[in-house]
Motif scaffolding. Structure first.
Motif, PDB file in Angstrom:
ATOM      1  N   GLN A  87      35.765  26.915  -5.402  1.00 55.65           N
ATOM      2  CA  GLN A  87      35.372  25.603  -4.860  1.00 55.65           C
ATOM      3  C   GLN A  87      36.209  24.479  -5.473  1.00 55.65           C
ATOM      4  O   GLN A  87      36.533  23.510  -4.792  1.00 55.65           O
ATOM      5  N   LEU A  88      36.586  24.624  -6.732  1.00 56.64           N
ATOM      6  CA  LEU A  88      37.464  23.630  -7.349  1.00 56.64           C
ATOM      7  C   LEU A  88      38.836  23.666  -6.678  1.00 56.64           C
ATOM      8  O   LEU A  88      39.398  22.620  -6.349  1.00 56.64           O
ATOM      9  N   VAL A  89      39.347  24.859  -6.464  1.00 67.59           N
ATOM     10  CA  VAL A  89      40.638  25.004  -5.786  1.00 67.59           C
ATOM     11  C   VAL A  89      40.573  24.354  -4.405  1.00 67.59           C
ATOM     12  O   VAL A  89      41.477  23.611  -4.009  1.00 67.59           O
ATOM     13  N   GLN A  90      39.479  24.614  -3.680  1.00 65.63           N
ATOM     14  CA  GLN A  90      39.328  24.017  -2.345  1.00 65.63           C
ATOM     15  C   GLN A  90      39.249  22.495  -2.421  1.00 65.63           C
ATOM     16  O   GLN A  90      39.827  21.792  -1.587  1.00 65.63           O
ATOM     17  N   ALA A  91      38.534  21.987  -3.417  1.00 61.31           N
ATOM     18  CA  ALA A  91      38.417  20.528  -3.569  1.00 61.31           C
ATOM     19  C   ALA A  91      39.785  19.910  -3.833  1.00 61.31           C
ATOM     20  O   ALA A  91      40.136  18.888  -3.236  1.00 61.31           O
ATOM     21  N   LEU A  92      40.553  20.540  -4.719  1.00 60.39           N
ATOM     22  CA  LEU A  92      41.888  20.028  -5.036  1.00 60.39           C
ATOM     23  C   LEU A  92      42.802  20.060  -3.806  1.00 60.39           C
ATOM     24  O   LEU A  92      43.591  19.145  -3.587  1.00 60.39           O
ATOM     25  N   GLU A  93      42.687  21.122  -3.013  1.00 60.98           N
ATOM     26  CA  GLU A  93      43.509  21.245  -1.804  1.00 60.98           C
ATOM     27  C   GLU A  93      43.046  20.290  -0.699  1.00 60.98           C
ATOM     28  O   GLU A  93      43.842  19.811   0.093  1.00 60.98           O
ATOM     29  N   PHE A  94      41.745  20.044  -0.642  1.00 60.87           N
ATOM     30  CA  PHE A  94      41.162  19.205   0.406  1.00 60.87           C
ATOM     31  C   PHE A  94      41.596  17.742   0.286  1.00 60.87           C
ATOM     32  O   PHE A  94      41.816  17.063   1.288  1.00 60.87           O
ATOM     33  N   CYS A  95      41.707  17.253  -0.941  1.00 61.25           N
ATOM     34  CA  CYS A  95      42.020  15.839  -1.171  1.00 61.25           C
ATOM     35  C   CYS A  95      43.369  15.456  -0.577  1.00 61.25           C
ATOM     36  O   CYS A  95      44.346  16.187  -0.691  1.00 61.25           O
ATOM     37  N   ARG A  96      43.402  14.292   0.056  1.00 60.51           N
ATOM     38  CA  ARG A  96      44.613  13.756   0.681  1.00 60.51           C
ATOM     39  C   ARG A  96      44.966  12.418   0.039  1.00 60.51           C
ATOM     40  O   ARG A  96      44.152  11.802  -0.650  1.00 60.51           O
ATOM     41  N   GLU A  97      46.154  11.945   0.315  1.00 57.14           N
ATOM     42  CA  GLU A  97      46.615  10.671  -0.232  1.00 57.14           C
ATOM     43  C   GLU A  97      45.574   9.583   0.014  1.00 57.14           C
ATOM     44  O   GLU A  97      45.055   9.430   1.124  1.00 57.14           O
ATOM     45  N   GLY A  98      45.270   8.842  -1.052  1.00 50.83           N
ATOM     46  CA  GLY A  98      44.290   7.762  -0.952  1.00 50.83           C
ATOM     47  C   GLY A  98      42.873   8.189  -1.310  1.00 50.83           C
ATOM     48  O   GLY A  98      42.011   7.340  -1.555  1.00 50.83           O
ATOM     49  N   ASP A  99      42.596   9.491  -1.340  1.00 53.19           N
ATOM     50  CA  ASP A  99      41.265   9.984  -1.720  1.00 53.19           C
ATOM     51  C   ASP A  99      41.066   9.833  -3.225  1.00 53.19           C
ATOM     52  O   ASP A  99      42.016   9.653  -3.984  1.00 53.19           O
ATOM     53  N   VAL A 100      39.809   9.941  -3.641  1.00 53.15           N
ATOM     54  CA  VAL A 100      39.472   9.965  -5.066  1.00 53.15           C
ATOM     55  C   VAL A 100      38.524  11.136  -5.276  1.00 53.15           C
ATOM     56  O   VAL A 100      37.518  11.264  -4.574  1.00 53.15           O
ATOM     57  N   LEU A 101      38.862  11.991  -6.239  1.00 52.31           N
ATOM     58  CA  LEU A 101      38.000  13.120  -6.592  1.00 52.31           C
ATOM     59  C   LEU A 101      37.060  12.661  -7.693  1.00 52.31           C
ATOM     60  O   LEU A 101      37.504  12.150  -8.728  1.00 52.31           O
TER      61      LEU A 101
END
Length: 178
Positions: A44-58
């Motif tokens: 799920q961490l890997v997916q979260a890191l991959e999901f984020c796009r420019e301008g997003d904030v994790l």
């Protein structure tokens, strides 16, 4: 977009507090899992890191939910920064890579988190050594019946077959046979 990541270490722990905090912070998408933080196999961490796009904030609630070592922390944050994605901790307000002060705070707190992990491990090791000296600590209980191992070997079964039948490691059979 605000993207959240929540993690607890074991199946019997609840994610509710973290999930509530992330939703209250405005996360539109949240990834969560119940796995040890010391492992890098967190899908799920890997997916979260991959999901984020420019301008997003994790967002995470605390640094220890995201990374346990400063090396891992810096690798993941670097990954996010290359994608122009910010990183923020909900409960540790000073950590916000969208500001220069937040980047500094991230480095300092990452080092502290790693120090605490090593310190906890050292205290545990010292406690085990002290218990061994007192004769209290004898290690983990045996999970393999040595009598069953001996019986199966005496029946002519090979150590590999004994290990398979008893659901244990072949090396354990050899250790008990010797």
């Amino acid at each position: 977009m605000l993207v959240g990541y929540a993690r607890v270490s074991t199946e019997d722990q609840s994610l509710d507090v973290q999930l509530d905090a992330l939703k209250a912070a405005g996360c539109e998408k949240v990834f969560s899992e119940k796995l040890s933080g010391t492992t890098m196999r967190r899908p799920q961490l890997v997916q979260a890191l991959e999901f984020c796009r420019e301008g997003d904030v994790l967002l995470v609630t605390r640094l220890d939910r995201f990374a346990r070592s400063s090396v891992d922390l810096h690798i993941m944050v670097e990954q996010l920064m290359k994608k122009c994605v910010g990183f923020r901790c909900v409960e540790q307000g000073g950590i916000d890579t969208t500001t220069i002060h937040g980047e500094l705070m991230l480095g300092v707190l990452g080092a502290v988190a790693q120090f605490e992990t090593k310190l906890r491990s050292e205290r545990q090791r010292e406690g085990i050594e002290q218990a061994k000296r007192k004769g209290v600590y004898k290690g983990r209980r045996a999970t393999i019946d040595p009598v069953a191992v001996r019986r199966l070997l005496d029946e002519g079964k090979k150590p590999v077959e004994v290990a398979r039948e008893l659901g244990c490691n072949r090396a354990s059979v050899y250790r008990l046979a010797g």
